[in-house]
Scaffold this active site. Structure first.
Site, PDB file in Angstrom:
ATOM      1  N   THR A 118      15.904 -43.281  17.412  1.00  0.00           N
ATOM      2  CA  THR A 118      15.984 -44.645  17.943  1.00  0.00           C
ATOM      3  C   THR A 118      15.353 -44.747  19.325  1.00  0.00           C
ATOM      4  OG1 THR A 118      17.568 -46.243  18.856  1.00  0.00           O
ATOM      5  CG2 THR A 118      18.327 -44.008  18.710  1.00  0.00           C
ATOM      6  N   TYR A 142      25.867 -43.542  21.738  1.00  0.00           N
ATOM      7  CA  TYR A 142      25.049 -43.626  20.514  1.00  0.00           C
ATOM      8  C   TYR A 142      23.664 -43.017  20.747  1.00  0.00           C
ATOM      9  CZ  TYR A 142      21.827 -45.579  17.123  1.00  0.00           C
ATOM     10  OH  TYR A 142      20.834 -45.715  16.196  1.00  0.00           O
TER      11      TYR A 142
END
Ligand code: UDP
Length: 337
Positions: A118, A142
């Site tokens: 990501t 995250y």
């Protein structure tokens, strides 16, 4: 016989679109999913094995039964805000779960993995567009979990010769143009499905998180990359690894940023309906502008994203949501990130 590819998280949004692309490319996707966020209806192109990456026994069984040539690893928790309030859940599922997967791959002699990473690995951008050599300072647990997994992949390659491609997605968006599958998160926190839901009258309004950013219209800018373009990139990366290619890390975005207001206008245009909007404060941790330089994967793997226009992206999202009543699709205006 078609080559089996293990797809962890294959019942989720990007995983299921990639399973469709795998099948079209001549592979058999074996979906391995704990079904916490996955959907039965999204598994259409190969078998569904219910299992959890944290359960080594279940992984060993799926490797023994299907003998996959490679793994596409999507399984992860991905709510940024929740990762701040409950980091243990994220380190356990994402990091420990990935270690369990890599360990099972070693045992089974499976030597190639494509990993869903990501742009959250970068943190606050020092410059845009972001290139892969930009410093990585994630701003949430995250993002940190994804960066830790990238590091594990590097170390497993160096020590055991397990080759990987880490794909750093920007903002995944849109739906299968054939309408077979689409985005359905519960809770839904992402901009495009929320704008579409507001346009359809399924939620009263969409809130703009911040109108005072240093951007042309004051709202935050993101790079919305179509989910089928993401899926295509996985096929190219997989083929390269199966052909003996070396490990790599690539950005996946269009290279163009769109503001929140531009997304809302695009939905109004494709739908012909007004979207009720309320302006609110910035969301903690959000950057003003994030967009990708995806030149590396374009040059090295010949990736050719087809959806370069925000209206084309939201058009597929609108059509999908139009045909899929909520119930499964739970939209919350102030849902956790
Ligand atoms: N956003 C917004 N309202 C919402 C959800 C998102 O204004 O209800 C904004 C958010 O601040 C960001 C962009 O839309 O600038 C994309 O947010 P999303 O959560 O879809 O993805 P992120 O970029 O956070 O991964």
């Amino acid at each position: 016989m078609a080559t089996n590819i293990l797809v962890t998280g294959g019942a989720g949004y990007i995983g299921s679109h990639t399973c469709k692309a795998l099948k079209a490319a001549g592979f058999t996707p074996i979906t391995f999913d704990n079904m916490v966020y996955g959907h039965d209806w999204a598994v259409k192109w190969g078998p569904l094995v219910r299992g959890d990456i944290l359960h080594r026994g279940e992984l060993d069984e799926v490797f023994a039964e299907y003998k996959p040539a490679a793994v596409l690893h999507f399984a992860a928790f991905a709510y940024v805000g929740e990762s701040v309030t409950d980091p243990e859940k994220y380190y356990r599922n994402n990091v420990a779960g990935s270690l369990s997967l890599l360990s099972a791959m070693r045992k089974a002699g499976c030597r190639h993995i494509v990993f869903s990473s990501t742009c959250a690995t970068y943190g606050a951008p020092e410059r845009v567009p972001l290139t892969e050599d930009h410093p990585t300072r994630p701003m949430s647990p995250y993002g940190t979990t994804k960066l830790m997994i990238e590091q594990m992949l590097k170390d497993f390659d160096a020590a055991y010769g397990m080759t990987y491609t880490a794909l750093r997605y920007f903002n995944a968006a849109g739906a299968d143009p054939d309408g077979e599958i689409g985005e359905d998160h519960d809770p839904e926190t992402h901009l495009i499905p929320l704008v579409v839901a507001a346009g359809l009258g399924r939620i009263p309004q969409v809130q703009i998180f911040g109108t005072d950013y240093p951007t042309p219209d004051g709202t935050a800018v993101r790079d919305y990359i179509h989910v089928t373009d993401l899926a295509d990139a996985h096929i190219l990366a997989l083929r390269r690894l199966l052909d003996g290619g070396k490990s790599a890390t690539y950005n996946l975005g269009t290279g163009t940023g769109n503001s929140v207001r531009e997304v809302i206008k695009a939905v109004e245009k494709v739908s012909g309906r007004p979207v009720p909007v309320v302006e609110g404060p910035r969301r903690a941790g959000d950057s003003p502008g994030l967009y990708a330089d995806s030149g590396a994967i374009i040059r090295e793997l010949g990736w050719t994203p087809r959806y370069m226009d925000i209206e084309a992206v939201v058009d597929t999202a609108w059509k999908w949501h139009l045909g899929h009543e909520p119930g499964k699709l739970s939209c919350k205006i102030s849902a956790p990130r």
